[in-house]
Design a protein around this motif. Structure first.
Motif, PDB file in Angstrom:
ATOM      1  N   ILE A   1      -3.375   0.369   9.486  1.00 26.74           N
ATOM      2  CA  ILE A   1      -2.590   0.583   8.267  1.00 26.74           C
ATOM      3  C   ILE A   1      -1.220   1.091   8.699  1.00 26.74           C
ATOM      4  O   ILE A   1      -1.107   1.778   9.717  1.00 26.74           O
ATOM      5  CB  ILE A   1      -3.300   1.556   7.300  1.00 26.74           C
ATOM      6  N   THR A   2      -0.213   0.722   7.946  1.00 30.99           N
ATOM      7  CA  THR A   2       1.148   1.093   8.307  1.00 30.99           C
ATOM      8  C   THR A   2       1.475   2.514   7.857  1.00 30.99           C
ATOM      9  O   THR A   2       0.967   2.989   6.842  1.00 30.99           O
ATOM     10  CB  THR A   2       2.176   0.103   7.719  1.00 30.99           C
ATOM     11  N   SER A   3       2.326   3.169   8.626  1.00 37.09           N
ATOM     12  CA  SER A   3       2.789   4.505   8.256  1.00 37.09           C
ATOM     13  C   SER A   3       4.152   4.431   7.570  1.00 37.09           C
ATOM     14  O   SER A   3       4.696   5.449   7.163  1.00 37.09           O
ATOM     15  CB  SER A   3       2.882   5.386   9.501  1.00 37.09           C
ATOM     16  N   ARG A   4       4.687   3.240   7.434  1.00 41.11           N
ATOM     17  CA  ARG A   4       6.004   3.060   6.808  1.00 41.11           C
ATOM     18  C   ARG A   4       5.925   3.202   5.289  1.00 41.11           C
ATOM     19  O   ARG A   4       4.881   2.999   4.687  1.00 41.11           O
ATOM     20  CB  ARG A   4       6.547   1.665   7.111  1.00 41.11           C
ATOM     21  N   VAL A   5       7.063   3.505   4.696  1.00 34.85           N
ATOM     22  CA  VAL A   5       7.165   3.518   3.242  1.00 34.85           C
ATOM     23  C   VAL A   5       7.230   2.066   2.789  1.00 34.85           C
ATOM     24  O   VAL A   5       8.035   1.280   3.290  1.00 34.85           O
ATOM     25  CB  VAL A   5       8.417   4.285   2.756  1.00 34.85           C
TER      26      VAL A   5
END
Length: 167
Positions: free
Chosen positions: A52-56
């Protein structure tokens, strides 16, 4: 992705992701960015990963509804969310479709707010609708491991006949 042939013992996790390690399909632990030891893996078949991405990320939601003075409007709402580091497990395993869930909550709030306003009021109170959407999303999505940064009503467009009559 394992860095040794036929194994997943060591993995390189990109800076903007978290990996969940699964042993024979059962959750084991979360790996953060960098080189990590995932566990003992025989022939590359025991350990699998979810990421899963940690980006907004931003969701753009379009909602059609009717105002108090019977004018149909289309609201465009931008929602910016990210995964909370401490809740990466919840974000990966509790919801199958985050975007659909956010879209449902946004539609619910917009359709409960705008029908109590006239067309003029809906333009004047866009910030109130944005705030209501953001509060609802923060309350609901925190249980799924997501943080809501901002919810903005970016555009309100009345139906074509009303726009034509205004000109």
């Amino acid at each position: 992705r394992g860095c040794l042939p036929c194994t997943n013992c060591f993995v390189t996790v990109p800076q903007d992701k978290w990996y969940a390690v699964e042993n024979f399909g059962k959750y084991s632990h979360i790996l953060g960015p960098g080189l990590s030891f995932a566990g003992i893996d025989c022939c590359g078949c025991c350990i699998t990963f979810r990421s899963i991405t940690s980006r907004v990320e931003q969701n753009n939601v379009i909602v059609s509804t009717k105002t108090k003075d019977n004018v149909f409007v289309t609201a465009k709402v931008a929602v910016q969310q990210s995964v909370r580091t401490e809740n990466a497990f919840d974000a990966m395993y509790k919801l199958s479709n985050v975007h659909a869930q956010i879209e449902s909550y946004v539609s619910d709030v917009v359709r409960s707010q705008v029908p109590h306003m006239t067309l003029d009021e809906s333009f004047e109170k866009k910030d109130d609708v944005s705030e209501a959407v953001q509060q609802k999303l923060q309350a609901e999505m925190s249980g799924y491991g997501f943080q809501i940064h901002k919810a903005l009503v970016t555009e309100l467009v009345p139906n074509a006949e009303v726009v034509q009559s205004m000109n």
